[in-house]
Design an enzyme around this catalytic site. Structure first.
Site, short mmCIF file in Angstrom:
data_model
loop_
_atom_site.label_atom_id
_atom_site.label_comp_id
_atom_site.label_asym_id
_atom_site.label_seq_id
_atom_site.Cartn_x
_atom_site.Cartn_y
_atom_site.Cartn_z
CG ASN A 1 -1.84 1.13 1.34
OD1 ASN A 1 -1.46 2.26 1.07
ND2 ASN A 1 -3.07 0.88 1.73
CG HIS B 1 0.73 6.13 4.83
ND1 HIS B 1 -0.15 7.14 5.19
CD2 HIS B 1 0.11 4.97 5.14
CE1 HIS B 1 -1.23 6.60 5.73
NE2 HIS B 1 -1.11 5.29 5.71
CG HIS C 1 -8.26 4.21 0.94
ND1 HIS C 1 -8.46 4.08 2.29
CD2 HIS C 1 -9.46 4.63 0.44
CE1 HIS C 1 -9.70 4.41 2.61
NE2 HIS C 1 -10.33 4.75 1.49
NE ARG D 1 -9.45 8.51 4.31
CZ ARG D 1 -9.70 7.63 5.29
NH1 ARG D 1 -8.95 6.56 5.43
NH2 ARG D 1 -10.70 7.82 6.13
NE ARG E 1 -7.70 11.47 5.54
CZ ARG E 1 -8.22 10.88 6.62
NH1 ARG E 1 -7.49 10.08 7.35
NH2 ARG E 1 -9.47 11.11 6.97
CD GLU F 1 -7.47 -0.07 1.02
OE1 GLU F 1 -7.83 0.88 1.75
OE2 GLU F 1 -6.50 -0.76 1.25
CB THR G 1 -5.77 4.52 9.48
OG1 THR G 1 -5.65 3.44 8.53
CG2 THR G 1 -5.87 3.93 10.88
CB THR G 2 -9.56 1.75 7.12
OG1 THR G 2 -9.06 2.45 5.98
CG2 THR G 2 -10.93 1.20 6.80
CD GLU H 1 -7.26 -6.25 2.90
OE1 GLU H 1 -7.36 -6.13 1.66
OE2 GLU H 1 -6.49 -5.55 3.60
CG HIS I 1 -5.58 -1.63 9.17
ND1 HIS I 1 -5.10 -1.00 10.29
CD2 HIS I 1 -6.13 -0.66 8.39
CE1 HIS I 1 -5.36 0.30 10.19
NE2 HIS I 1 -5.96 0.53 9.06
N GLY J 1 1.04 -1.47 4.31
CA GLY J 1 1.46 -0.15 3.85
C GLY J 1 2.27 0.63 4.84
CG HIS J 2 1.72 3.49 8.82
ND1 HIS J 2 2.37 3.25 10.01
CD2 HIS J 2 1.66 4.84 8.69
CE1 HIS J 2 2.66 4.40 10.57
NE2 HIS J 2 2.25 5.38 9.79
N1 PXP Z 1 -5.99 -3.15 3.89
C1 PXP Z 1 -6.93 -2.19 3.95
C2 PXP Z 1 -8.30 -2.53 3.47
C3 PXP Z 1 -6.63 -0.89 4.39
O1 PXP Z 1 -7.60 0.05 4.46
C4 PXP Z 1 -5.31 -0.59 4.77
C5 PXP Z 1 -4.96 0.80 5.20
O2 PXP Z 1 -5.20 1.70 4.20
C6 PXP Z 1 -4.35 -1.62 4.67
C7 PXP Z 1 -4.72 -2.88 4.25
C8 PXP Z 1 -2.93 -1.37 5.02
O3 PXP Z 1 -2.82 -1.05 6.37
P1 PXP Z 1 -1.44 -0.50 6.91
O4 PXP Z 1 -1.15 0.75 6.18
O5 PXP Z 1 -1.71 -0.29 8.36
O6 PXP Z 1 -0.42 -1.57 6.65
#
Ligand code: PXP
Length: 254
Positions: free
Chosen positions: A17, A20, A53, A55, A59, A80, A110-111, A161, A204, A226-227
């Protein structure tokens, strides 16, 4: 690359992802760092897909980023989005490989949770039908909850997911009994969803410390991370950050 073009056999897939990278870019309002460059480097480092994603408040990822990703990627894009008319139109214009429907609140960082599918079954069934018809694999981001999984199956989603945030938060905060209970729930619900015929993804909050137990679930076919990867890239570079995540996933799976 649309839904049918990917080979689903083989190893656990890693979706990186890149939201960021866009967060950092947008902090200055310019063009640097470029999420597309990060996406291409992630591909080269072994990512099996890219997640972004878009949004409602834009953002991080922008409409232009999605246009660019659709042009430059040679791995699938997991797009997303919230279940809104605006996003549906954008998805139908691009027809990405996968569309992951997530809940979205403006005030959240975040989600935060999974989608409430069971309460919105009819609406969501109608919402995803055109996306499926357009060749996108529809994924629903949900908590590891039997009721939500059954509802996702009933509305015709091909993929779920599972939200790993509660497991990761419990780990980070040292609530180890809760962490283990969350992991158990994720394990049970992966098996349950798989038995219904759903493809199971998870993501996530995953880090080097938390990825292995989830990667070891045989039913999980893809992790979206991602993060942590983008944060770790500050210290070791994006390529080594991804290579290490890949190694931990492969080791856990073996
Ligand atoms: N999966 C989904 C559906 C998400 O919304 C996110 C965050 O945007 C991620 C995975 C990735 O999460 P993270 O950035 O915390 O790794």
């Amino acid at each position: 690359m649309t839904g049918d073009a990917v080979n689903y056999a083989g190893r656990l897939r890693l979706g990186v992802n890149i939201d960021h990278v866009a967060t950092v870019r947008n902090a200055r309002g310019g063009a640097y760092p470029d999420p597309l460059r990060a996406a291409r480097m992630a591909e080269a480092a072994g990512a099996d897909g890219i997640t972004a994603h878009l949004r409602e408040d834009r953002r991080h990822i922008s409409d232009a980023d999605i246009d660019g990703l659709m042009q430059v990627l040679s791995v699938p894009l997991n797009f997303e989005m919230a279940a809104t008319d605006e996003m549906q139109k954008i998805a139908l214009r691009h027809r990405p490989h996968a569309v992951c429907i997530v809940p979205e609140k403006r005030e959240e960082k975040t989600t935060e949770g999974g989608l409430e599918v069971a309460r919105e079954e009819n609406k969501l069934a109608h919402f995803i039908a055109p996306l499926r018809d357009a060749g996108c694999r529809v994924s629903i981001f949900i908590a590891a909850d039997r009721r939500q999984i059954e509802a996702a199956h009933r509305i015709g989603a091909q993929v779920i997911e599972l939200h790993t945030g509660a497991y990761c938060d419990a780990h980070a905060e040292g609530r180890l009994d809760e962490r283990d209970a969350e992991l158990e729930r994720l394990r049970d619900m992966s098996a349950f969803a798989h038995a219904l015929g759903l493809e199971v993804h998870a993501g996530h909050g995953l880090t080097y410390d938390t990825v292995a137990p989830v990667a070891a679930f045989p039913e999980v076919m893809e992790l979206n991370i991602g993060h942590f990867i983008i944060g770790e890239a500050i210290f070791r570079g994006i390529t080594p950050a991804i290579v290490e995540m890949r190694r931990l996933m492969d080791e856990a799976r073996a």
